[in-house]
Design a protein around this motif. Structure first.
Motif, short mmCIF file in Angstrom:
data_model
loop_
_atom_site.label_atom_id
_atom_site.label_comp_id
_atom_site.label_asym_id
_atom_site.label_seq_id
_atom_site.Cartn_x
_atom_site.Cartn_y
_atom_site.Cartn_z
N GLU A 237 -11.04 42.96 90.92
CA GLU A 237 -10.46 42.91 92.26
C GLU A 237 -8.95 42.74 92.12
O GLU A 237 -8.45 42.18 91.14
CB GLU A 237 -11.05 41.74 93.06
CG GLU A 237 -10.72 41.77 94.54
CD GLU A 237 -11.44 40.65 95.30
OE1 GLU A 237 -12.11 39.84 94.63
OE2 GLU A 237 -11.31 40.60 96.54
N THR A 238 -8.21 43.23 93.13
CA THR A 238 -6.76 43.06 93.16
C THR A 238 -6.29 43.00 94.60
O THR A 238 -7.02 43.39 95.53
CB THR A 238 -6.05 44.20 92.41
OG1 THR A 238 -4.66 43.94 92.39
CG2 THR A 238 -6.28 45.53 93.11
N GLU A 250 -6.24 51.03 95.79
CA GLU A 250 -7.14 49.99 95.30
C GLU A 250 -8.37 50.61 94.62
O GLU A 250 -8.84 50.09 93.60
CB GLU A 250 -7.59 49.08 96.45
CG GLU A 250 -8.50 47.93 95.99
CD GLU A 250 -8.89 47.02 97.13
OE1 GLU A 250 -8.45 47.29 98.27
OE2 GLU A 250 -9.63 46.06 96.89
N VAL A 254 -9.56 49.18 90.84
CA VAL A 254 -10.78 48.40 90.62
C VAL A 254 -11.74 49.19 89.72
O VAL A 254 -11.98 50.36 89.93
CB VAL A 254 -11.44 48.05 91.97
CG1 VAL A 254 -12.77 47.34 91.73
CG2 VAL A 254 -10.52 47.20 92.82
#
Length: 1001
Positions: A237-238, A250, A254
């Motif tokens: 996750e970020t 994203e 991920v």
């Protein structure tokens, strides 16, 4: 919405669980019921069977004897009238009639009645079949009504009967099927109650978790640093800032490995993959870690400070990485350090030349290395103008590059030629970049002296070009010499960077130099006159004052001339002109090596061409010789045919003794002359290596026996014994040329008989196996005059005998043994002679031949003689004689008419074709050599026209190679001139005999 979805999902799961538990319970109860019913049916079957047996025993005991029919009636009476209340279940009693089953008792049975019969092997009869076979048990089966049933079976041994009790499975399922809806309803109510209670308890907890998640998510997404949750090297996750740092969406971040967003190696030399794994393991083991990290934003390399913390998330150990980009800050630090390093390198540690230039090309400063490169002191170097430091052709380009570097603040790279103090050229690799010094923007020039490298590169390039040229020459065997010289001149111009030149070589037997290749616009004739002068025997190199040597009308700047000497004579000269730089000793060495390789290749090409020309001339001579021998053979055999035929014709007439004696002597002389002609032709073929050997299976033992049998007559006429001794190890069939082997044997045995006055001649044959073949040894020994040791080698020479007196006494040409030697050696064997007892009594000629064994099933025995057919049966048949020689035609026609054949004669192939197309013949005798059209062409056209008449060739050729050619055009047989009467009669009988009519041999 998320909460509602979770509740609905939980509700559906609980319903499925309730239905599954209910179904499993019903199935378990059903199987228990089936098990109980199985035991019940087994008890009923057993008790009924035992009851019947006791009843029968009781009756038999009281009555003293009852037959089987009475017993069956008794059983029927026992069950007659029994109420169908079902407490005994459905059961039947039956007996077997061959392949049928008859039911004698039925109780509570719907599909079976007394007296009914069904097949013994049918599926419905399976329980009863087992009972009648003496088995007992319980099975599931399909009854006569097509219903799935459970049946117990027992045998009644006293009467050989079978008893079956069954119940339908559907009757066992009914109670459970009725109870299923109520059980499902109860399960549903329980599920609803449980779901409602779970929802009331968990709803407040879910709301609390959602609030905490929202709070932490807000902090996670709005922090100024990039945050990454990492597990086992992969990003789970970020936040948004992390995606901005990586310049990725994203979804593209991920699930990817940490090392996929970093260069292959970090500044400390470790790979990004191993470094990331090391920091993560250290954080898990020792706690928070701080370090610098290089990463990729798109394709650009960036730097960041990273903090790693270990934590547990959803039961898994993960690493929380907080990353802050510090690229700009590090760039400022690096710029300051780099400026400091530049100044220190220029004035203290620099090994390359560093020079500071203004926009107008003025030199401001230079380091000591630059001064050494130019050969000046610093003050002298600063006082020089740009054109005094740099080659005139490079000044303008360099000045433009300096101005562009200062204006754009972008560096550039270029190659530059500088001028050394001694006037030589210096080759530089130059790197330009803008530089701020004392408030002024200057151009910093980093100069690397690559003069030696350029020389080495040029040397390697020249070597490569020269080797490539020499290798290409190896493949130019078929190219004209002038084209080869043009190619070499082009490569020489490449090696020495020249614009013009020429190549002169001596040609063939001429010793004068001739220019073979040139690209000179003028002066080629003048150079050709000068290169052969005595003072040109050494390389000539003119880089200055060229006009003092050259003709004043020629305008060339530089000139190099390199000669090649062989045995003190100039054999090649190459001249090159107009090189931008001066010629050097290196150019001379390259040209010498190139000329040496070129001259060797030209000489080799000339040798190959000369050898090829000689070979073609030799082949032409051999062909001419073969054609001459063929013509001579034909021309000699044609009159011989007439002579022999005429003599035979006269000998068959009425003659007195004296006439017959003289004619017989003439006939024998003709045969000797014909034998001599054959020997000369064979020897000529052997000597020219034109003799072709056949390889066919034959019986060597029979071949030798036939030779001994034929020549035994001559031996007996001289009072000699001719003996044959052959070893049992000799194979029956061997592969080889049987006719040539026979020729060798006849020659050796005939010589032994001829040179032996008394005693015997013996022929010995043996064989030994060697690998995949046999080595056959044949020896012909006699008790004749013998051969002196000093003369043994001469006996195998052509036209020679051991003693000249031998020729006078015994006759002969001396070709026989020479032919034998040639034949044996061509077959891969050896031949020789030795004394039998001593040097004066007898001799032994021997030869050995390697032969492979042939399959016995492939061929008939050797020398199989065709059955002699009666020629009288051919009378009245029509024959076409095609012969151009009148004498030969006359004698052949007489011979044919004596056989009472109808003969027509034509003299060429065209007339033969016309006759065969317009008239029907039983046989055609076709001569080979004829005017207008030869016999082979005529035969081929006759066959192409569809005429199938037998055609027999008449030829003077005795070479077996021609027979294959004759067969291809359509000849059925061939007779060699002179044709003997027996051969002619045999051919006539073979092709015209009525029993073979219409069928060609």
């Amino acid at each position: 919405m998320a909460e509602q979805r979770r509740i609905i999902t939980l509700f559906l799961v609980m319903i499925l669980v309730a239905v599954g538990v209910g179904g499993a319970t019903m199935w378990t109860l059903y199987r228990v019921e089936v098990r109980d019913e199985t035991a019940h049916l087994r008890n009923i079957a057993y008790s009924q069977a035992r009851f019947i047996e006791r009843a029968i025993d009781f009756v038999l005991h009281d009555a003293g004897g009852v037959n089987k029919d009475q017993a069956l009636d008794l059983i029927r009476s026992c069950y007659h009238g029994m109420p169908d209340d079902g407490h005994l279940g459905e059961f039947v009693i039956a007996l077997r009639h061959l392949d049928k089953i008859e039911f004698i008792v039925h109780h509570y049975s719907k599909g079976i009645h007394a007296g009914q019969m069904i097949p013994f092997s049918s599926g419905q009869a399976e329980p009863m079949r087992r009972a009648l076979l003496g088995e007992s048990g319980v099975i599931e089966f399909t009854d006569c009504d097509g219903q799935s049933s459970l049946a117990a079976y027992e045998p009644i041994h006293r009467l050989n009967l079978g008893l079956v009790v069954k119940v339908e499975l559907s009757s066992l399922k009914q109670p459970f099927l009725h109870a299923t809806p109520y059980l499902t309803l109860v399960a549903g109510l329980l599920v609803l109650a449980g779901t409602f209670l779970f929802w009331k308890i968990t709803r407040p907890l879910l709301r609390g978790l959602e609030n905490k998640e929202l709070r932490y998510r807000t902090l996670f997404e709005n922090t100024a640093d990039g945050v990454f949750v990492v597990k086992a090297g992969q990003i789970l996750e970020t936040n948004g800032q992390g995606c901005l740092l990586l310049d990725r969406h994203e979804d593209d971040v991920v699930g990817q490995a940490v090392s996929s967003f970093a260069p292959e190696f970090q500044p400390d030399g470790r790979s990004s993959l191993s470094a990331a794994r090391h920091y993560a393991e250290t954080a898990m083991r020792e706690g928070t870690q701080y370090f610098s990290w290089q990463y990729l934003r798109g394709v650009h390399l960036r730097e960041a400070d990273v903090v790693l913390q270990a934590l547990r998330l959803n039961g898994d150990e993960v690493v929380l990485a907080t990353m802050r980009d510090v690229t700009d800050f590090r760039e400022v630090e690096r710029s300051l350090r780099e400026r400091e390093r530049h100044y220190r390198a220029i004035f203290e540690l620099g090994s390359n030349g560093f020079l500071l230039y203004r926009r107008n090309g003025q030199l401001v400063d230079a380091n000591p290395a630059a001064c050494r490169m130019y050969g000046y002191e610093l003050e002298e170097l600063l006082s020089l103008t740009l054109s005094e430091r740099i080659h005139a052709d490079d000044c303008a380009n360099y000045l433009d590059s300096v101005a562009q570097t200062i204006n754009s603040d972008e560096g550039c790279h270029m190659e530059l030629r500088g001028l050394h103090r001694d006037g030589g050229l210096i080759h530089f690799d130059v790197y330009l970049e803008s530089f701020s010094w004392r408030g002024e923007i200057l151009c910093l020039t980093t100069a690397v002296d690559v003069t030696e490298r350029k020389k080495a590169d040029r040397s390697a390039q020249c070597e490569e070009i020269r080797m490539e040229a020499l290798l290409t020459l190896q493949q130019m065997l078929e190219f004209p010499e002038k084209q080869v010289c043009h190619y070499i001149l082009g490569q020489a111009l490449r090696i020495c960077d020249s614009h013009g030149g020429f190549l002169a070589v001596t040609g063939g037997g001429c010793t004068e130099l001739t220019i073979k290749a040139s690209n000179l616009k003028e002066g080629a004739d003048w150079f050709e006159r000068q290169i052969g002068l005595p003072d040109c025997r050494q390389p000539q190199l003119y880089n200055y004052r060229l006009q003092e040597w050259l003709d004043g009308s020629l305008n060339y700047d530089r000139y190099l001339q390199v000669p090649l000497l062989e045995d003190g004579h100039i054999v090649a000269v190459i001249g090159l002109l107009d090189k931008e730089e001066p010629y050097s000793d290196f150019d001379i060495r390259q040209m010498v090596l190139l000329l040496q390789g070129t001259w060797q290749r030209l000489q080799r090409n000339r040798s190959i061409l000369a050898m090829r020309q000689a070979t073609e001339e030799a082949e032409a001579a051999n062909r001419a010789k073969s054609e001459f021998l063929a013509v001579v053979s034909h021309e000699i055999r044609t009159p011989m045919t007439v002579t022999i035929a005429a003599l035979q014709q006269v000998l068959e007439s009425s003659l007195d003794d004296e006439q017959r004696q003289y004619l017989t002597m003439a006939n024998d002389a003709s045969d000797s002359l014909l034998s001599l002609i054959n020997d000369i032709l064979d020897f000529s073929k052997i000597e020219a290596e034109k003799l072709v050997l056949e390889e066919s299976p034959f019986n060597l033992r029979e071949c030798i026996e036939n030779v001994v049998a034929i020549l035994g007559v001559n031996a007996r006429q001289k009072g000699l014994r001719l003996e044959l001794a052959s070893n049992a190890s000799l194979p029956d069939l061997l592969l080889g040329d049987q006719h040539r082997v026979r020729q060798i044997l006849v020659n050796l045995v005939s010589n032994a008989i001829k040179f032996t006055e008394q005693g015997q001649v013996s022929v010995k044959v043996d064989a030994e196996q060697q690998d995949d073949h046999h080595l056959v040894h044949v020896a012909v020994c006699d008790t004749g005059i013998g051969i002196d040791d000093s003369l043994r080698e001469r006996v195998f020479e052509s036209f020679s005998q051991a003693d000249s007196s031998t020729t006078r006494k015994y006759g002969g040409t001396g070709l026989g043994l020479a032919i034998c030697k040639g034949l044996v050696e061509q077959m891969g064997g050896v031949i020789g002679v030795e004394s039998c007892q001593d040097d004066t009594q007898g001799s032994c000629f021997y030869f050995s031949l390697p032969m492979r064994v042939a399959d016995d099933a492939l061929v008939p025995p050797m020398d199989r003689v065709a059955p002699r057919l009666p020629v009288e049966n051919c009378m009245g048949r029509s024959v076409l004689l095609v012969e151009d020689d009148d004498a030969t035609a006359t004698l052949m026609k007489v011979r044919l008419q004596e056989l009472q054949l109808c003969v027509d004669r034509v003299s060429d192939g065209l007339a033969a074709i016309e006759r065969c197309l317009n008239q029907s013949y039983d046989l055609v005798l076709m001569d080979y050599h004829m005017p207008q059209m030869d016999g082979l062409t005529a035969t081929e056209q006759i066959r192409d026209a569809g005429v199938t008449v037998p055609i027999v060739g008449l030829t003077a050729f005795s070479d077996g190679r021609q027979w294959e050619k004759f067969q291809q055009v359509g000849l059925n047989a061939c007779l060699t001139k002179p044709v003997k009467i027996e051969q002619l009669r045999q051919v006539i009988a073979e092709f015209l005999n009525p029993q073979d009519d219409g069928e060609l041999p």
